[in-house]
Design a protein around this motif. Sequence first.
Motif, PDB file in Angstrom:
ATOM      1  N   LEU A  66       0.832  -1.203   0.000  1.00  0.00           N
ATOM      2  CA  LEU A  66       0.000   0.000   0.000  1.00  0.00           C
ATOM      3  C   LEU A  66       0.868   1.255   0.000  1.00  0.00           C
ATOM      4  CD1 LEU A  66      -2.848   1.313   0.294  1.00  0.00           C
ATOM      5  CD2 LEU A  66      -2.555   1.094   2.765  1.00  0.00           C
ATOM      6  N   ASP A  70       1.250   3.950  -3.103  1.00  0.00           N
ATOM      7  CA  ASP A  70       0.888   5.346  -2.883  1.00  0.00           C
ATOM      8  C   ASP A  70       2.044   6.273  -3.248  1.00  0.00           C
ATOM      9  OD1 ASP A  70      -0.760   7.535  -1.946  1.00  0.00           O
ATOM     10  OD2 ASP A  70       0.516   7.592  -0.172  1.00  0.00           O
ATOM     11  N   LEU A  81      -5.900   6.113  -1.230  1.00  0.00           N
ATOM     12  CA  LEU A  81      -6.977   5.752  -0.301  1.00  0.00           C
ATOM     13  C   LEU A  81      -8.348   6.266  -0.735  1.00  0.00           C
ATOM     14  CD1 LEU A  81      -5.257   6.513   3.138  1.00  0.00           C
ATOM     15  CD2 LEU A  81      -5.280   4.355   1.863  1.00  0.00           C
ATOM     16  N   LYS A  89      -7.423   3.791  -6.913  1.00  0.00           N
ATOM     17  CA  LYS A  89      -7.809   2.436  -6.520  1.00  0.00           C
ATOM     18  C   LYS A  89      -8.279   1.597  -7.697  1.00  0.00           C
ATOM     19  CE  LYS A  89      -9.370   2.978  -1.708  1.00  0.00           C
ATOM     20  NZ  LYS A  89     -10.549   2.971  -0.821  1.00  0.00           N
ATOM     21  N   TYR A 100      -6.785  -1.097   3.095  1.00  0.00           N
ATOM     22  CA  TYR A 100      -7.448   0.203   3.266  1.00  0.00           C
ATOM     23  C   TYR A 100      -8.189   0.292   4.602  1.00  0.00           C
ATOM     24  CZ  TYR A 100      -6.667   0.376  -1.810  1.00  0.00           C
ATOM     25  OH  TYR A 100      -6.093   0.348  -3.051  1.00  0.00           O
ATOM     26  N   ASP A 104      -8.239   2.966   7.792  1.00  0.00           N
ATOM     27  CA  ASP A 104      -9.505   3.500   8.312  1.00  0.00           C
ATOM     28  C   ASP A 104      -9.574   3.331   9.829  1.00  0.00           C
ATOM     29  OD1 ASP A 104     -10.425   4.176   5.774  1.00  0.00           O
ATOM     30  OD2 ASP A 104     -11.556   2.310   5.522  1.00  0.00           O
ATOM     31  N   ARG A 320     -10.993   8.230   2.880  1.00  0.00           N
ATOM     32  CA  ARG A 320     -11.546   7.784   1.598  1.00  0.00           C
ATOM     33  C   ARG A 320     -12.113   8.908   0.743  1.00  0.00           C
ATOM     34  NH1 ARG A 320     -12.650   2.086   1.240  1.00  0.00           N
ATOM     35  NH2 ARG A 320     -11.823   1.002   3.053  1.00  0.00           N
TER      36      ARG A 320
END
Length: 328
Positions: A66, A70, A81, A89, A100, A104, A320
């Motif tokens: 991840l 990114d 995200l 995504k 993800y 969160d 998000r």
Amino acid sequence: MKVEAAFLTLARGLILVNFVGFCYGALQVGFYRGKCGFADVEAIVAGVITARLFRDPSTVAALLRLQFHDCFVNGCDASILIDGRNSEKTATPNLSVRGYEIIDQAKAAVENACPGVVSCADLIAIATRDAVFLSGGGRYDVQTGRRDSLVSVAENVSLPGPATSVPEAIAAFSDKGLTVTDMVLLLGAHSVGVSHCSFIKDRLFNFENTGRPDPSMDPLLANILRSRCPPFATVDNTVNLDQNSFSPFAISNKYYQNVMLRRGILQIDQELGTNPSTRPVVTNLANAFDFPTRFGAAMVKLGAIGVLTGKQGEIRRSCRATNGQQFT
């Protein structure tokens, strides 16, 4: 190393960190110290990651991927995200990215302690560091102070894939300000995680249209993988990137030892051991005792790519979506 014991060590490390932060560019170790009252942001995130990793050791591989996906697209700005029909995504290289919900959960925990202060981009960096440490990779200081991107567009996603050649990979990493040694160190993340059979079938059955397996792969390993990845399978199975059953979730220099033994799973992994630009680094790391420290330093450099700081970007309320717009 048990996760519980590792967390106690991590907590002690958080207490003993020097209270004078140092900078890497515009980022700073201990950026959030004093910004959340008595709350310790990094300790809060560590609690979330410890609990998660205890349940699912593959969390470390998910978070490493991840962060890489990114940072390699417009910098470490949490743009990956953001939800939306045309967000990052949805780009093909990101369809198998996961983790993800971990960010969160970390975001919810820090928002409960101090709303509107901690960026999602920093949470990715902190969470990944903690997962690496808890998986045996050593603890490195995370520099924080990033802000979150306002934009996430699928067309911006361009990432080196598993079939990328070493020269192509060197060029891609160089574009991000990373050296050949940085690249080889960061690919050490392949000591954990899995690959889908579809990414390696050509190495097993028809390498470069020869009708034969890749001669650079250990024949015994090739036989094992062919049984896991039959040529006409209807399901795209996965295989561990580290075929050692004792260390599939451990960040270690065994990755380089496997490459030297012709047991690299992905083509890019095995080519590191034969290309004259990278073979000396692989050989050194295969025999090195300081891999955790050097891997951590490379992760710090990765985490500093293209960051937004100061008045740039924003601190998202939800990781998000941007504060001003819900992407659709």
